[in-house]
Design an enzyme around this catalytic site. Structure first.
Site, short mmCIF file in Angstrom:
data_model
loop_
_atom_site.label_atom_id
_atom_site.label_comp_id
_atom_site.label_asym_id
_atom_site.label_seq_id
_atom_site.Cartn_x
_atom_site.Cartn_y
_atom_site.Cartn_z
N SER A 159 24.47 34.59 40.59
CA SER A 159 23.75 33.65 41.82
C SER A 159 22.62 32.75 41.47
O SER A 159 22.36 32.81 39.93
CB SER A 159 22.75 34.55 42.62
N ASP A 184 27.76 32.36 42.73
CA ASP A 184 27.54 33.26 44.50
C ASP A 184 27.01 32.30 44.75
O ASP A 184 25.67 31.97 44.29
CB ASP A 184 27.06 34.66 43.92
N GLY A 208 21.87 42.31 52.22
CA GLY A 208 20.88 43.07 52.06
C GLY A 208 20.67 44.25 52.31
O GLY A 208 21.71 44.78 52.91
P1 13P Z 1 25.21 42.53 49.86
O1 13P Z 1 23.70 42.40 50.05
O2 13P Z 1 25.66 43.54 51.06
O3 13P Z 1 25.61 43.64 48.72
O4 13P Z 1 25.89 41.45 49.61
C1 13P Z 1 26.23 40.78 48.41
C2 13P Z 1 26.86 39.39 48.59
O5 13P Z 1 27.45 38.97 49.47
C3 13P Z 1 26.69 38.45 47.35
O6 13P Z 1 27.05 37.11 47.78
O1 G3H Z 2 23.86 37.24 48.49
C1 G3H Z 2 23.15 37.24 47.66
C2 G3H Z 2 23.33 38.16 46.46
O2 G3H Z 2 22.89 39.44 46.81
C3 G3H Z 2 22.39 37.62 45.32
O3 G3H Z 2 21.18 37.81 45.50
O4 G3H Z 2 20.29 35.57 45.32
O5 G3H Z 2 18.66 37.29 45.22
O6 G3H Z 2 20.65 37.00 43.24
P1 G3H Z 2 20.17 36.98 44.78
ZN ZN Z 3 26.83 36.59 49.58
#
Ligand code: 13P
Ligand code: G3H
Ligand code: ZN
Length: 314
Positions: A48, A81, A180
């Site tokens: 991410s 991501d 989350g």
């Molecule tokens: P969760 O918060 O449900 O683990 O989802 C993660 C996600 O969508 C990362 O892109």
């Molecule tokens: O959907 C988001 C992912 O869980 C990544 O989380 O942006 O805190 O790294 P982050």
């Molecule tokens: Zn996501």
């Protein structure tokens, strides 16, 4: 071995879902690779924007490259991501990413199309595939918070139009999941009716399910028993992963559940060993526990046991 996301999707489509797991540090990477090898599953590593800032994008790349040497049997793709346009270009130009996600789902439809199309053009010129998003999940992602009631499911007709207009390679759809640890007040099912309609309009097209953590209740209870204060909340039903995969969900994103493993291990360890200050003993436990968690999720996704067949098909 790093492969393209397209190669993984081609093998998985309609049969199983590839687990997409976020990493931020070496311990997560070690647990992820170990769990994937133990369960003989291909996987996607997600990075991410927050992860790139937490350490440094070069650090994460080095960790992943090292892990692929340490675990030569692993077959995986590397994915950005929730990228914005600028981060997508940085990852496309890096030569390291198999795919990027452009997340313009919070913009109006036309704007989302325009931004996604620009990223697709740049990515495809370099042989990189693009995941886009349409619809709005609930929960917290990066700095955006969407209340449960304001989440909006993907419109199947719009999904078809969006894919045609953008040329994206996979589509993250809102079908009743949420980002989350605080997802749903009660048990909630995926909207399989919406998924069916999307699949009807986009046959053979890989769909992506974000916000797929299950927020295991026993994990939350253990965290709270060890001093945590994680409010009660339900997650996605893990028994719905595979049925969703059979309907075209080819990538399932799981991040929060891994963070809960980390929190449980560290809270319990330091509560039981208050004199301890070395991070390596709990770190070792976390790696082993995270590996177990990854293997268990890969079984539920149907990706466990697919590694040899995938290798032969490459
Ligand atoms: P969760 O918060 O449900 O683990 O989802 C993660 C996600 O969508 C990362 O892109
Ligand atoms: O959907 C988001 C992912 O869980 C990544 O989380 O942006 O805190 O790294 P982050
Ligand atoms: Zn996501």
């Amino acid at each position: 071995m790093i492969v393209t996301t397209a190669q993984l999707f081609k093998h998985a489509y309609g049969k199983y879902a590839v687990g997409a797991y976020n990493i931020n540090n070496a311990e997560q990477a070690m647990g992820l690779f170990q769990g994937a090898i133990e369960s003989k599953a291909p996987f996607i590593i997600q990075i991410s924007k927050g992860a790139r800032k937490y350490t440094d994008k070069r650090m994460l790349e080095a960790i992943i490259r090292a892990a692929s040497v340490i675990y030569p049997d692993a077959i995986f793709a590397v994915h950005l991501d929730h990228g914005d346009e600028e981060t997508c270009y940085d990852c496309i130009d890096s030569g390291f990413f198999s795919s990027v996600m452009i997340d313009a789902s919070h913009d109006p439809f036309e704007e989302n199309v325009a931004i996604t199309k620009r990223v697709v053009d740049r990515a495809h010129a370099k042989g990189i595939s693009v995941e886009a998003e349409l619809g709005m999940l609930g929960g917290v992602e990066e700095d955006i918070v969407v209340e449960e009631g304001n989440a909006c499911l993907t419109d199947p007709d719009e999904a078809k139009l969006f894919v045609e207009q953008t040329g994206c390679d996979s589509l993250a759809c809102a079908i009743g999941t949420s980002h989350g640890a605080f997802k749903f007040k009660g048990r909630q099912s995926l909207h399989f009716d919406v998924l069916d309609k999307i699949k009807e309009r986009l046959p053979e097209f890989p769909l992506v399910m974000h916000g797929s953590s299950s927020v295991p209740q026993d994990e939350v209870a253990r965290i709270n028993a060890a001093g945590g204060e994680i409010a009660g909340s339900m997650g996605v039903d893990v028994n719905e992963y595979l049925p969703a995969a059979k309907k075209g969900v080819t990538k399932v994103n799981i991040d929060t559940d891994g963070r809960l493993v980390w929190t449980r291990v560290h809270r319990e360890f330091f509560q039981a060993n208050p004199e301890q200050f070395d991070f390596r003993p709990p770190g070792k436990i976390f790696i082993a526990e995270y590996a177990k968690f990854i293997a268990s999720r890969n079984v539920l996704l149907g990706s466990a046991g697919q590694l040899d067949d995938l290798r032969a098909s490459l």
